[in-house]
Design a protein around this motif. Structure first.
Motif, PDB file in Angstrom:
ATOM      1  N   THR A   1      61.518 -73.232  26.990  1.00  0.00           N
ATOM      2  CA  THR A   1      61.759 -73.560  25.587  1.00  0.00           C
ATOM      3  C   THR A   1      63.260 -73.439  25.427  1.00  0.00           C
TER       4      THR A   1
ATOM      5  N   ARG B   1      59.173 -65.042  23.257  1.00  0.00           N
ATOM      6  CA  ARG B   1      58.485 -66.083  24.005  1.00  0.00           C
ATOM      7  C   ARG B   1      58.215 -65.638  25.439  1.00  0.00           C
TER       8      ARG B   1
ATOM      9  N   ILE C   1      51.599 -66.904  16.642  1.00  0.00           N
ATOM     10  CA  ILE C   1      52.532 -67.522  17.581  1.00  0.00           C
ATOM     11  C   ILE C   1      52.023 -67.266  18.990  1.00  0.00           C
TER      12      ILE C   1
ATOM     13  N   ALA D   1      55.802 -66.591  11.869  1.00  0.00           N
ATOM     14  CA  ALA D   1      56.550 -65.559  12.571  1.00  0.00           C
ATOM     15  C   ALA D   1      56.040 -64.187  12.166  1.00  0.00           C
ATOM     16  N   GLY D   2      55.914 -63.337  13.149  1.00  0.00           N
ATOM     17  CA  GLY D   2      55.461 -61.986  12.853  1.00  0.00           C
ATOM     18  C   GLY D   2      53.953 -61.855  12.915  1.00  0.00           C
TER      19      GLY D   2
ATOM     20  N   ALA E   1      64.870 -71.972  20.314  1.00  0.00           N
ATOM     21  CA  ALA E   1      63.495 -71.560  20.074  1.00  0.00           C
ATOM     22  C   ALA E   1      63.253 -70.153  20.621  1.00  0.00           C
TER      23      ALA E   1
ATOM     24  N   PHE F   1      56.818 -72.449  12.246  1.00  0.00           N
ATOM     25  CA  PHE F   1      57.152 -71.324  13.106  1.00  0.00           C
ATOM     26  C   PHE F   1      57.589 -70.113  12.289  1.00  0.00           C
ATOM     27  N   PHE F   2      58.478 -70.356  11.332  1.00  0.00           N
ATOM     28  CA  PHE F   2      58.946 -69.221  10.542  1.00  0.00           C
ATOM     29  C   PHE F   2      57.851 -68.678   9.640  1.00  0.00           C
TER      30      PHE F   2
ATOM     31  N   PHE G   1      57.768 -74.440  19.918  1.00  0.00           N
ATOM     32  CA  PHE G   1      57.840 -73.285  19.037  1.00  0.00           C
ATOM     33  C   PHE G   1      56.607 -72.393  19.106  1.00  0.00           C
TER      34      PHE G   1
ATOM     35  N   ALA H   1      64.655 -67.877  18.062  1.00  0.00           N
ATOM     36  CA  ALA H   1      63.751 -67.792  16.919  1.00  0.00           C
ATOM     37  C   ALA H   1      62.581 -66.867  17.231  1.00  0.00           C
TER      38      ALA H   1
ATOM     39  N   ALA I   1      61.571 -63.522  15.279  1.00  0.00           N
ATOM     40  CA  ALA I   1      60.255 -63.443  14.653  1.00  0.00           C
ATOM     41  C   ALA I   1      59.466 -62.244  15.166  1.00  0.00           C
ATOM     42  N   GLY I   2      60.033 -61.521  16.130  1.00  0.00           N
ATOM     43  CA  GLY I   2      59.347 -60.346  16.647  1.00  0.00           C
ATOM     44  C   GLY I   2      58.269 -60.654  17.662  1.00  0.00           C
ATOM     45  N   ALA I   3      58.227 -61.904  18.121  1.00  0.00           N
ATOM     46  CA  ALA I   3      57.221 -62.285  19.117  1.00  0.00           C
ATOM     47  C   ALA I   3      57.910 -63.020  20.251  1.00  0.00           C
TER      48      ALA I   3
END
Lengths: 371, 598
Positions: free
Chosen positions: A76, A91, B457, B452-453, A80, B448-449, B537, A83, A87-89
């Motif tokens: 990715t 990749r 995802i 997110a969290g 990304a 995605f946003f 994403f 991001a 986002a706390g996840a």
């Protein structure tokens, strides 16, 4: 006949002996240092022969030695990845990012500091010409260099960026990486060298001079390439006669019968680096994996499958000399090239933008005719 | 009195129920779209107005201060307009010719028109590079015929971008045009001719004006969705090619500059929404249920959808003068000209496949055309690669599930939109088809946003949601077209014989609509299966779709592997179509529209 066989056998034993000697220098516990583990580690794959080389040299032996499962995930783009950390996840647990983009990940607090506890000291000290950092372990070193159609230029071939710019002397169209990739593409450095700037005095880059030089070559540009496969493919398809390309792709295409010429002269050494993303649930496994992939013999095995230089210089001792010769950090190649200055590319200016971002903004203005 | 008091609430009740039905039918799709599309996009717009948690216009000020952005926007608009005009010019003769064909042939031709939609953008663009390159087959042919003395530069410049984009956008133009042209009553043109009007004049005075709604609708769709293009121009364009969507995806994917990306996306999206709203009546023309048998006097419509629309009048008036001069010339060459254009257009659509299929059977280690030899090595290499097979099965499963979901929520919505009248009809329709137009990278980053969290995802469910959002518009559009062609007398007959509405639905309506349902599902499936943007994403260790693996490979080495995928895809498609034909053949009483136009 017997002689040949015997010589081969001898060479075999010599290699084995060499390996044994190398091992004996570093006592066995150093190599068996990575304890068994459980669970998994999500690692960037890369696809194609690069992913294949990683699988053979790192993923499978690591699984075997530690019992930790490697989950290889496709690419990715860095935006990304960023991001996903925000986002706390994340990749991946461990991924590879271009050396020129790593400092912004560091700056924005997206990486975990590497725990070097599992690493062999001798391996750590041998990283050259790029050292390991607090957050980064160099993964591969490669060259962005001049590539050309070897079936067209046989005796006299382009040997400098000025030659690439000179379509009188070397007829045909050109391709360079799009400037939107900033440091990754080396296009700005190439433009300055084509204009006569000494590689040793490139930085800080003179943007105006670079764009003036780019304006001269633009009429001969067929297109700006965006992925590593494009430039060699355009040479194979006889759409361009010269341009910039990454050495790994050119060598791979040549191994499969393509006729792409290249020179190390004025080539830029670039590197990708392993990083552990913040928020990972498998940090310990990630550090174990990095220690494993830093071992000289594993990097040597990796080089058997793809021609990206091993950042651990000890790996060179274990690579056959014919193959080592093709690597961008071999002594002959090394002295013709320079290491791209990623520090410059990440320096933040008065407007709060790093040079990587400045380059993109200026490129957009130039390409849209507003510069 | 007592009667009335009993009747009143009852009438109120039935009225309420009649109002409730479309609401219930639309509820599922509206919920899915709100969660996965409207709310995330609204959040994205909000995000573009914030900086580190506080309100700020910094991103917009930066854009306003950048002369490049304006130029890039103008260039994008100019490209979209050019593509729209080219599409119109070549789609009109094609749609006209198709509308003159018998239904079965028309269906086949329409399928050919959609073929480009059904191949991966990566393989399609590579096929164009091969076809159009200086030593490619087209130039070779022209050279040999002596038409040109040196190769034409047709790729890596604007010509390449036009060809590549027109090919993909053509269906968006052909379908609305075909829809109106097929509804124009041919007897009107015949009547005009029998009254002494030359054929071309009849065409200009009768057929063309009645097809104007289709022209406007097609142009708007093509123009708007062209604004969001970036992969095709990036791969086929020359050194000057740079469009707004390229800038947005660069900011999102490479720089990770989400504030500015959000601002640029918001500007693009608001432009799209503005144009969309201006032309909303024409885009919603599909919903209009007046028979288009004649030039109905403007402004007398009762459906509430076709209000007065002066531009059409003005356009017709402007076109009238030159058109009269043209018609003499056109009369002579009309017939052959029409068919030559239509045939050339079809050729344009099919040509890339002529390249892709042999490439898949190449025995070369890298992409080269023509292949030096043929083998199945790339098929076997694909079948040996477990990563690819896993990704393939993931894509098949989740694109398949999403196709079913799209049908499940899209079909009731289409019923509500076609069969019921309610105030929010047009806005709801526009909302449901808008994912066709908003650039996917914008939807993807907003989703995605929004996710997110959450654990979504990297979860296959996120793919189910996003594939459904991009697939459902196709099911809605296809079903609306199917329902409008549907002959309701059969339902009425069933009802008059005592069948309850639900039984009629199950035994009459749905079986008759089965082929349309199948097309709707196929479209939704393909859109999800080919997606590459959402994967960037949303993917994770247990959710890796096939196009992600393809991108990964293509970035560093282009091998015939991707052509193999394209061929497998075509095979799957062929099987689906055979299935559709089979369904067609086994269910009796099929195709009521054939009964209408013998």
């Amino acid at each position: 006949m017997v002689d040949v066989v015997r010589r081969k056998l001898l060479r075999g034993t010599a290699l084995a002996g060499g390996l044994a000697a190398a091992r004996s220098l570093f006592p066995a516990p150093a190599l068996a240092q990575i304890p068994k583990g459980t669970g998994e580690v999500v690692v960037y794959d890369g696809g194609g022969s690069w992913g294949e080389a990683k699988r053979i040299a790192y993923f499978e032996p690591f699984e075997k030695e530690t019992g930790i499962k490697v989950i290889a995930q496709p690419r990715t783009d860095t935006g990304a990845v960023r991001a996903s950390v925000l986002a706390g996840a994340p990749r991946y647990d461990v991924t590879i990012i271009p050396g020129g983009k790593a400092p912004t990940f560091e700056r924005d607090n997206l990486l975990l500091p590497i725990d070097y506890g599992y690493f062999d000291k001798a391996d750590l000290d041998a990283f050259s010409p790029v050292k390991v950092g607090k957050f980064t372990v160099p993964a591969i070193i490669y060259s962005l260099f001049i590539a050309y159609d070897a079936s067209k230029f046989t005796s006299d071939a382009p040997n400098s960026w000025a030659d690439v710019w000179d379509t009188q002397k070397f007829a045909g169209r050109r391709s360079l990486m799009a400037g939107t990739w900033a440091s990754d593409g080396g296009t700005f450095e190439a433009a300055l060298m084509a204009d006569g700037v000494d590689p040793a005095k490139l930085y800080p880059l003179d943007w105006d001079r670079a764009f003036k030089s780019l304006s001269r070559v633009k009429p001969n540009i067929l297109k700006w390439w965006n992925t590593g496969a494009e430039a060699p493919q355009m040479i194979i398809d006889k759409l361009i006669t010269a341009g910039s390309a990454w050495n790994g792709r050119v060598s791979a295409a040549n191994e499969q019968g393509a006729k792409i010429g290249y020179t190390w002269n004025q080539g830029m050494l670039q590197y990708d680096t392993w990083v552990v993303l913040k928020g990972t649930k498998n940090a310990d496994n990630a550090f174990k994996f990095l220690a494993f992939s830093a071992r000289a013999e594993n990097q040597a095995k990796f080089v058997q499958h793809i021609l990206y230089a091993p950042p651990n210089s000890r790996a060179f001792d274990l690579v056959p000399s014919e193959r080592a010769k093709l690597l961008p950090t071999s002594p002959e190649a090394r002295k013709l090239q320079f290491v791209q200055d990623y520090e410059f590319w990440n320096t933040v200016g008065a407007n709060g933008k790093a040079n990587n971002e400045v380059a993109v903004a200026q490129w957009e203005r130039w390409i849209s005719g507003a510069r | 009195m007592a009667d009335a008091s009993v009747a009143m609430p009852r009438r109120g009740y039935t009225l309420g129920r009649a109002r409730l039905v479309p609401v219930l039918l639309l509820l599922p799709i509206v919920i899915v779209f709100s969660v996965g599309y409207v709310v995330p996009l609204a959040q994205l717009v909000l995000k573009s107005l914030q900086l580190d948690g506080a309100w700020s216009l910094k991103s917009y000020i930066e854009i306003a201060n950048s002369p490049a952005f304006l130029w890039i926007v103008l260039r994008t608009l100019a490209l979209a307009a050019t593509v729209t005009i080219i599409c119109l010019l070549i789609a009109y003769p094609l749609a006209y010719a198709i509308s003159k064909c018998p239904p079965r042939a028309a269906a086949l031709l329409l399928l050919i028109v959609t073929l480009p939609y059904l191949t991966s953008v990566l393989i399609r663009t590579y096929a164009w590079i091969v076809l159009l390159s200086p030593n490619g087959p087209i130039n070779q042919l022209f050279l040999r015929l002596g038409l040109i003395s040196e190769p034409l530069q047709m790729v890596f410049n604007s010509i390449g971008v036009y060809i590549g984009m027109v090919q993909v956008q053509l269906p968006l133009m052909v379908f609305p045009l075909y829809a109106v042209l097929a509804r124009v009553n041919p007897s009107l043109a015949k009547a005009a001719q029998s009254l002494g009007s030359p054929p071309t004049d009849a065409f200009l005075r009768v057929t063309l004006p009645s097809s104007m709604p289709g022209v406007i609708s097609g142009c708007t769709l093509v123009f708007l969705s062209s604004l969001g293009f970036y992969i095709t121009p990036e791969l086929l364009g020359g050194p000057d090619s740079y469009l707004i969507a390229q800038g947005i995806s660069l900011r999102v994917l490479i720089l990770g500059d989400f504030g500015e990306a959000a601002a640029q996306s918001s500007i693009l999206m608001l432009t799209v929404i503005a144009v969309f709203l201006i032309f909303r009546q024409r885009i919603a023309e599909e919903l209009d249920d007046r028979p288009h048998n004649n030039l109905s006097p403007i402004g007398t419509s009762t459906s509430g959808l076709s209000t007065q629309w002066p531009i059409q009048e003005r356009l017709t008036a402007i076109l009238h003068g030159p058109s009269l001069k043209l018609h003499e010339a056109l009369t002579v060459i009309r017939g052959p000209f029409l068919y030559v254009i239509a045939a050339l257009t079809l050729l344009l659509l099919i040509l890339p496949f002529v390249i892709v299929i042999p490439l898949a059977f190449s025995d070369a280690p890298y992409l080269t055309f023509p292949p030096p030899g043929y083998s199945l090595r790339w098929f076997s290499s694909l079948l040996r690669n477990t990563q690819w097979l896993d990704a393939l099965s993931f894509s098949l499963r989740w694109a398949g599930l999403s196709a079913l979901l799209s049908v499940a929520i899209g079909v009731p919505a289409a019923f509500a939109l076609v069969r019921y009248r309610f105030a929010a009809r047009v806005p709801v329709y526009l909302l449901l088809i808008s994912p066709l137009i908003v650039p996917h990278v914008v939807i993807a980053v907003s989703l995605f946003f929004a996710l997110a969290g959450s654990s979504l995802i990297g979860n296959p469910l996120a793919f189910a949601l996003s594939y459904t959002i991009i697939g459902a518009p196709y099911t809605v559009v296809v079903m609306i077209a199917g329902l409008k062609r549907f002959n309701r007398t059969l339902e009425l007959a069933a009802a008059s014989l005592g069948s309850s509405p639900l039984v009629t639905l199950r035994t009459v309506t749905l079986p008759l609509l089965l082929p349309t349902l199948a097309s709707a599902a196929i479209f939704a499936f393909i859109v999800g299966f080919d997606d590459v943007v959402f994967g960037l994403f949303l993917s994770g260790p247990t959710a890796t779709p096939l196009p992600m693996r393809m991108w990964d490979n293509i970035r560093l080495e282009i091998s015939p592997q991707i052509a193999v995928i394209a061929v497998l895809f075509l095979i799957v498609l062929a099987l689906l179509l055979l299935l559709r034909l089979f369904v067609n053949a086994v269910v009796p009483g099929r195709r009521p529209q054939e009964g209408v136009h013998p």
